[in-house]
Design an enzyme around this catalytic site. Structure first.
Site, PDB file in Angstrom:
ATOM      1  N   GLU A 103       0.846  -1.210   0.000  1.00 56.57           N
ATOM      2  CA  GLU A 103       0.000   0.000   0.000  1.00 56.57           C
ATOM      3  C   GLU A 103       0.882   1.260   0.000  1.00 56.57           C
ATOM      4  O   GLU A 103       0.534   2.255  -0.631  1.00 56.57           O
ATOM      5  CB  GLU A 103      -0.925  -0.007   1.220  1.00 56.57           C
ATOM      6  CG  GLU A 103      -2.007  -1.074   1.115  1.00 56.57           C
ATOM      7  CD  GLU A 103      -2.830  -1.192   2.384  1.00 56.57           C
ATOM      8  OE1 GLU A 103      -2.245  -1.541   3.429  1.00 56.57           O
ATOM      9  OE2 GLU A 103      -4.042  -0.935   2.332  1.00 56.57           O
ATOM     10  N   GLU A 123      -3.567  -9.327   3.723  1.00 54.93           N
ATOM     11  CA  GLU A 123      -4.278  -9.025   4.977  1.00 54.93           C
ATOM     12  C   GLU A 123      -5.405 -10.010   5.261  1.00 54.93           C
ATOM     13  O   GLU A 123      -5.675 -10.367   6.407  1.00 54.93           O
ATOM     14  CB  GLU A 123      -4.850  -7.602   4.938  1.00 54.93           C
ATOM     15  CG  GLU A 123      -3.830  -6.487   5.117  1.00 54.93           C
ATOM     16  CD  GLU A 123      -3.155  -6.063   3.824  1.00 54.93           C
ATOM     17  OE1 GLU A 123      -3.226  -6.817   2.830  1.00 54.93           O
ATOM     18  OE2 GLU A 123      -2.551  -4.980   3.805  1.00 54.93           O
TER      19      GLU A 123
HETATM   20  C1  3H9 Z   1      -1.156  -4.970   7.113  1.00 59.37           C
HETATM   21  O1  3H9 Z   1      -0.205  -4.630   6.469  1.00 59.37           O
HETATM   22  C2  3H9 Z   1      -2.336  -4.089   7.364  1.00 59.37           C
HETATM   23  C3  3H9 Z   1      -2.335  -2.882   6.456  1.00 59.37           C
HETATM   24  O2  3H9 Z   1      -3.302  -3.005   5.444  1.00 59.37           O
HETATM   25  C4  3H9 Z   1      -2.482  -1.601   7.216  1.00 59.37           C
HETATM   26  C5  3H9 Z   1      -3.715  -1.431   7.988  1.00 59.37           C
HETATM   27  C6  3H9 Z   1      -3.880  -0.080   8.617  1.00 59.37           C
HETATM   28  N1  3H9 Z   1       4.759  -7.888  11.332  1.00 59.37           N
HETATM   29  O3  3H9 Z   1       8.026 -15.350   7.875  1.00 59.37           O
HETATM   30  P1  3H9 Z   1       9.417 -15.201   8.337  1.00 59.37           P
HETATM   31  C7  3H9 Z   1       8.271 -11.588  11.488  1.00 59.37           C
HETATM   32  S1  3H9 Z   1      -1.225  -6.497   7.844  1.00 59.37           S
HETATM   33  C8  3H9 Z   1       5.473  -8.345  12.366  1.00 59.37           C
HETATM   34  O4  3H9 Z   1       9.993 -16.288   9.145  1.00 59.37           O
HETATM   35  P2  3H9 Z   1      10.287 -15.287   5.604  1.00 59.37           P
HETATM   36  C9  3H9 Z   1       7.974 -13.054  11.695  1.00 59.37           C
HETATM   37  O5  3H9 Z   1       7.057 -13.249  12.733  1.00 59.37           O
HETATM   38  C10 3H9 Z   1       0.353  -7.239   7.431  1.00 59.37           C
HETATM   39  N2  3H9 Z   1       6.367  -9.345  12.257  1.00 59.37           N
HETATM   40  O6  3H9 Z   1      10.406 -14.850   7.127  1.00 59.37           O
HETATM   41  C11 3H9 Z   1       9.344 -13.590  11.986  1.00 59.37           C
HETATM   42  O7  3H9 Z   1       9.617 -13.267  13.327  1.00 59.37           O
HETATM   43  P3  3H9 Z   1      10.497 -14.234  14.226  1.00 59.37           P
HETATM   44  C12 3H9 Z   1       0.366  -7.750   6.037  1.00 59.37           C
HETATM   45  C13 3H9 Z   1       6.520  -9.905  11.058  1.00 59.37           C
HETATM   46  O8  3H9 Z   1      11.492 -14.748   4.957  1.00 59.37           O
HETATM   47  C14 3H9 Z   1      10.260 -12.748  11.109  1.00 59.37           C
HETATM   48  O9  3H9 Z   1       9.523 -11.561  10.807  1.00 59.37           O
HETATM   49  N3  3H9 Z   1       1.593  -8.451   5.777  1.00 59.37           N
HETATM   50  C15 3H9 Z   1       5.802  -9.481   9.950  1.00 59.37           C
HETATM   51  O10 3H9 Z   1       9.996 -16.745   5.501  1.00 59.37           O
HETATM   52  C16 3H9 Z   1      10.648 -13.421   9.804  1.00 59.37           C
HETATM   53  O11 3H9 Z   1       9.464 -13.834   9.157  1.00 59.37           O
HETATM   54  C17 3H9 Z   1       1.714  -9.787   5.810  1.00 59.37           C
HETATM   55  O12 3H9 Z   1       0.752 -10.508   6.006  1.00 59.37           O
HETATM   56  C18 3H9 Z   1       4.885  -8.413  10.113  1.00 59.37           C
HETATM   57  N4  3H9 Z   1       4.170  -7.915   9.105  1.00 59.37           N
HETATM   58  O13 3H9 Z   1       8.987 -14.554   5.063  1.00 59.37           O
HETATM   59  C19 3H9 Z   1       3.073 -10.367   5.562  1.00 59.37           C
HETATM   60  N5  3H9 Z   1       6.153 -10.237   8.890  1.00 59.37           N
HETATM   61  O14 3H9 Z   1      11.840 -14.293  13.577  1.00 59.37           O
HETATM   62  C20 3H9 Z   1       3.453 -11.299   6.688  1.00 59.37           C
HETATM   63  C21 3H9 Z   1       7.085 -11.100   9.336  1.00 59.37           C
HETATM   64  O15 3H9 Z   1      10.477 -13.618  15.579  1.00 59.37           O
HETATM   65  N6  3H9 Z   1       4.798 -11.799   6.549  1.00 59.37           N
HETATM   66  N7  3H9 Z   1       7.302 -10.897  10.644  1.00 59.37           N
HETATM   67  O16 3H9 Z   1       9.791 -15.566  14.182  1.00 59.37           O
HETATM   68  C22 3H9 Z   1       5.141 -12.788   5.679  1.00 59.37           C
HETATM   69  O17 3H9 Z   1       4.339 -13.261   4.900  1.00 59.37           O
HETATM   70  C23 3H9 Z   1       6.552 -13.315   5.732  1.00 59.37           C
HETATM   71  O18 3H9 Z   1       7.057 -13.029   6.996  1.00 59.37           O
HETATM   72  C24 3H9 Z   1       7.491 -12.697   4.666  1.00 59.37           C
HETATM   73  C25 3H9 Z   1       8.942 -13.153   4.974  1.00 59.37           C
HETATM   74  C26 3H9 Z   1       7.075 -13.224   3.290  1.00 59.37           C
HETATM   75  C27 3H9 Z   1       7.463 -11.195   4.709  1.00 59.37           C
END
Ligand code: 3H9
Length: 719
Positions: A103, A123
């Site tokens: 976004e 999301e």
């Molecule tokens: C949103 O954006 C709402 C908006 O519309 C605004 C509204 C107002 N936040 O997955 P990994 C942590 S909602 C906090 O193992 P990879 C994860 O927990 C959000 N922490 O790595 C982990 O922590 P730990 C929409 C996050 O390389 C570490 O980072 N976004 C977040 O396999 C490594 O993650 C999503 O849904 C986060 N947003 O994959 C994306 N993301 O080491 C969610 C990750 O302590 N994230 N962490 O266990 C993902 O899909 C994957 O993490 C990503 C990397 C593909 C980014």
């Protein structure tokens, strides 16, 4: 949290610096807001580039902050300011631009992506919607149908796809930030009016109502009872029918309705639970971060039945060479053709070349002597497996690790017949093994940390979600599922029908109820296990009446179906009747109704009307109750592990979080009360007796699930 640099004399470079994924925490939002203000107010600055540190643009809003109401700088206001500014702002996307991260890119005037980047609005998978303008800007940029697809599914797309759809302006194999800087210098002279997505006219297809109706039906069918995809559709409809500012208001209202919902909490719990489960720990202190797994290049798979074939495909498609062993020429040939066919279809789907050169098929066990690991996938027969493990000990070089693919047999008994018990562990794949994501890694009492670390890392490499569990009959998943299916069978005896039980479970969110699932898997699987464990067949104690075994209630109804040749879909009838053997359309069968009535008459059971509430409570509270015992016994170390197993291996609805999270949401006190009530009514069903851990947690004031671990004794750990 956001670094500011002036480059080439006239460009502001803003770098998000919040590892590992540069999530938009309140500090990052504050940082970007300040730096954007500075760039827009500095007359020296002619254009702005936004990028992320560590070759990752941004993983979206900080999900950890969702536990409390959103505070601090608003993303919506920040993005409006970026878009409305008079200086071109370019998003340089490396790695990921997801959720709020994408976004942010949409609010920029241009988007340059690295060719390996992935973009999307996931999301919905967290029970939310893109609420920083995503539902309003994306349809204006790429059209309503494509935006609906991306927003309601949460799918990520590759940079190439994003370019095709118009989500980015350019892709590059070079450093995206460097390219964006070059691009920005050229963009300075260009007008910005057509680059502000919120001001673009919405490209509306003529049959708008029909389109929204079709997508709504599709979503309702796929995700029964899940709120977020429907809210996403409503938000995109607002984009299609209202001016931007009103659409934004609608987006925000819809987000408010989702933000504190139990579904959002469950889905966000699932996100973190999956990552928690990957960080395994053994009582010895060995854990994912301090034990180095072996590098695996050559593997052997013994047995080319359904499981062996799936395992061979899973290994070969990640570049591991596989020697597949069978005992008979015909079986070997059938297996060979199936594996090659599966690999070719898989490669075609992924647009790559099938790695057939990695496969070798043989009838000789001697050929596995030099492999790094063996995964045995023969029939679930302990004496057969023991014989094989003895042979493997003799054939394989001393450093070869030995794994058994079993759904419940004693891994340590197998280790005991080898010359290397510390190098033996279990790898419980789920069928079909090349499709199902779950892998239970079973740690025998003698399995070394390296043996476990290697299985976990190999599973991850194969794209599996791996959970380390202890060694007991059925491990975690199958040990627990037995209590659930037992309850379903007892409910039939007491007056329910298979379609009633399945209906209640499907209404709860399962894709398939317990009986339809059993018809799909085949009733003979459980029958064979029951025969082997003396619950049915010639080994039954003649003193036991048909509905009691070893002093407890037992339902012989599944055995009665098997004796009649009703093995499920493959025979055209099981709990339901199908159009033909192998058919998939389940219809209630009057013969089953008759069989149940006859059974109740024979054992003087007065049938009663059973409410959906009782069906759900009996099936699911007993499941959680056994989960508490699994924790008590140290077979799993934390509730997240159990939930991940149920989400990825047993189709537990994700928006309910898994059996343990569900019990937590219902309230542990209520679960305890209801179990006590049902156990009182059915004292001959020990699984209904509340577990000690559940009682202890209730006595401690029902702490949140993340704190349960502190109350679990680890003395009896089997991990
Ligand atoms: C949103 O954006 C709402 C908006 O519309 C605004 C509204 C107002 N936040 O997955 P990994 C942590 S909602 C906090 O193992 P990879 C994860 O927990 C959000 N922490 O790595 C982990 O922590 P730990 C929409 C996050 O390389 C570490 O980072 N976004 C977040 O396999 C490594 O993650 C999503 O849904 C986060 N947003 O994959 C994306 N993301 O080491 C969610 C990750 O302590 N994230 N962490 O266990 C993902 O899909 C994957 O993490 C990503 C990397 C593909 C980014």
């Amino acid at each position: 949290m956001a670094r500011y640099e002036l480059v080439k004399g006239s460009l502001a470079l803003i770098t998000l610096t919040n590892p590992p994924v540069n999530a938009l925490s309140s500090a990052v939002r504050y940082g970007i807001t300040e730096k954007i203000k500075r760039a827009l107010g500095d007359p020296k600055v002619k254009a702005v580039v936004i990028c992320g540190e560590n070759e990752r643009f941004c993983g979206g809003a900080d999900i950890r902050e969702f536990a409390a109401p959103m505070r601090g700088h608003s993303l919506v206001m920040l993005f409006d300011d970026i878009e409305a500014g008079e200086k071109p702002v370019i998003a340089a996307i490396e790695g990921v631009a997801l959720g709020g991260g994408f976004e942010l890119a949409l609010a920029c005037h241009y988007r340059i992506a690295h060719s390996k980047a992935r973009l999307g609005l996931p999301e919905v998978t967290l029970g939310l919607l893109p609420a920083a303008g995503g539902t309003q800007r994306l349809p204006r940029l790429i059209g309503i149908p494509a935006a609906l697809e991306l927003i309601t599914t949460g799918h990520h797309v590759s940079a190439q796809e994003a370019l095709k759809l118009g989500m980015v302006d350019q892709i590059t194999d070079e450093n995206a930030c460097k390219m964006a800087v070059e691009f920005a210098l050229r963009a300075v002279a260009k007008p910005l009016s057509s680059r502000r997505i919120s001001t673009l006219t919405m490209p509306c297809p003529p049959n708008l109502d029909a389109l929204f109706e079709a997508v709504t039906m599709q979503v309702q069918k796929k995700a029964r009872g899940v709120m977020a995809p429907l809210a996403c559709i409503q938000a995109v409809r607002a984009a299609a029918t209202l001016p931007y500012s009103k659409g934004m208001k609608r987006e925000s209202e819809l987000m408010a309705s989702l933000f504190s919902s139990s579904q959002a909490r469950a889905l966000q719990y699932c996100f973190f639970a999956q990552r928690t489960a990957g960080k395994w720990t053994l009582p010895s202190g060995a854990q994912w971060s301090n034990i180095k797994p072996r590098d695996i290049r050559r593997a052997a798979v013994i047995g080319l039945g359904t499981m062996g074939r799936g395992i061979a495909v899973s290994l070969a498609r990640v570049g591991i060479s596989v020697i597949a062993v069978e005992t008979e020429k015909k079986l070997l040939e059938t297996g060979r053709q199936m594996v090659i066919g599966m690999l070719e279809r898989d490669a075609k789907r992924r647009g790559v070349t099938a790695s057939l050169y990695l496969l070798q098929f043989t009838l000789s066990l001697q050929d596995v002597k030099d492999v790094d690991i063996v995964i045995e996938a023969v029939f679930e027969d302990m004496s057969l497996k023991k014989r094989l493990f003895r042979d493997l000990s003799k054939v394989c070089r001393p450093s070869t690790l030995l794994y058994t693919n079993t759904s419940g047999l004693d891994v340590d008994a197998l280790a005991g017949v080898t010359d290397r018990p510390h190098m033996v562990a279990g790898m419980h794949f789920f069928s079909p093994a090349h499709v199902m994501k779950l892998l239970e890694v079973i740690c025998g009492p003698r399995s070394s940390s390296e043996t476990i670390a290697t299985a976990m890392s190999l599973g991850k490499r194969m794209g599996k979600v791996c959970v380390a569990v202890g060694n007991c009959p059925g491990f975690v998943g199958n040990r627990m599922v037995k209590t659930y299916t037992d309850q379903a069978n007892f409910l039939l005896e007491e007056g329910a029908t298979p379609e009633q039980v399945d209906g209640a479970l499907e209404e709860f969110g399962f894709a398939m109820g317990v009986f339809r699932m059993s018809d799909l898997a085949g009733l003979d699987v459980g029958w064979r296990i029951r025969k082997e464990s003396g619950l049915t067949g010639p080994d039954v104690d003649p003193k036991d009446p048909p509905h009691r075994r070893q002093g407890h209630r037992y339902s012989p109804i599944p055995d009665m179906l098997c004796e009649q040749g009703r093995m499920g879909q493959k025979t055209g009838c099981g709990w339901y009747v199908y159009e033909k053997p192998g058919g998939t359309e389940a219809k209630p069968d009057p013969l089953i109704q008759k069989l149940l009535e006859g059974y109740r008459v024979r054992y003087s059971i007065q049938p009663r009307k059973i409410s959906s509430q009782e069906l759900i409570e009996r099936c699911l509270y007993v499941l959680a109750n056994e989960g508490f015992r699994v924790l008590e016994d140290g077979i799993a170390v934390q509730p997240e592990d159990i939930d991940v197993i149920y989400l990825f291996g047993y189709g537990f609805p994700r928006h309910r979080g898994g059996p343990m999270f569900y019990a937590n949401m219902v309230g542990l006190g209520r679960v305890l009360d209801r179990l006590e009530h049902y156990h009182h009514a059915h004292p001959d069903v020990p699984h209904l007796k509340p577990s000690q851990l559940l009682k202890k947690l209730v006595a401690c004031g029902s702490p949140p699930i993340q704190k349960w671990k502190e109350h679990i004794k680890t003395m009896h750990s089997h991990l």
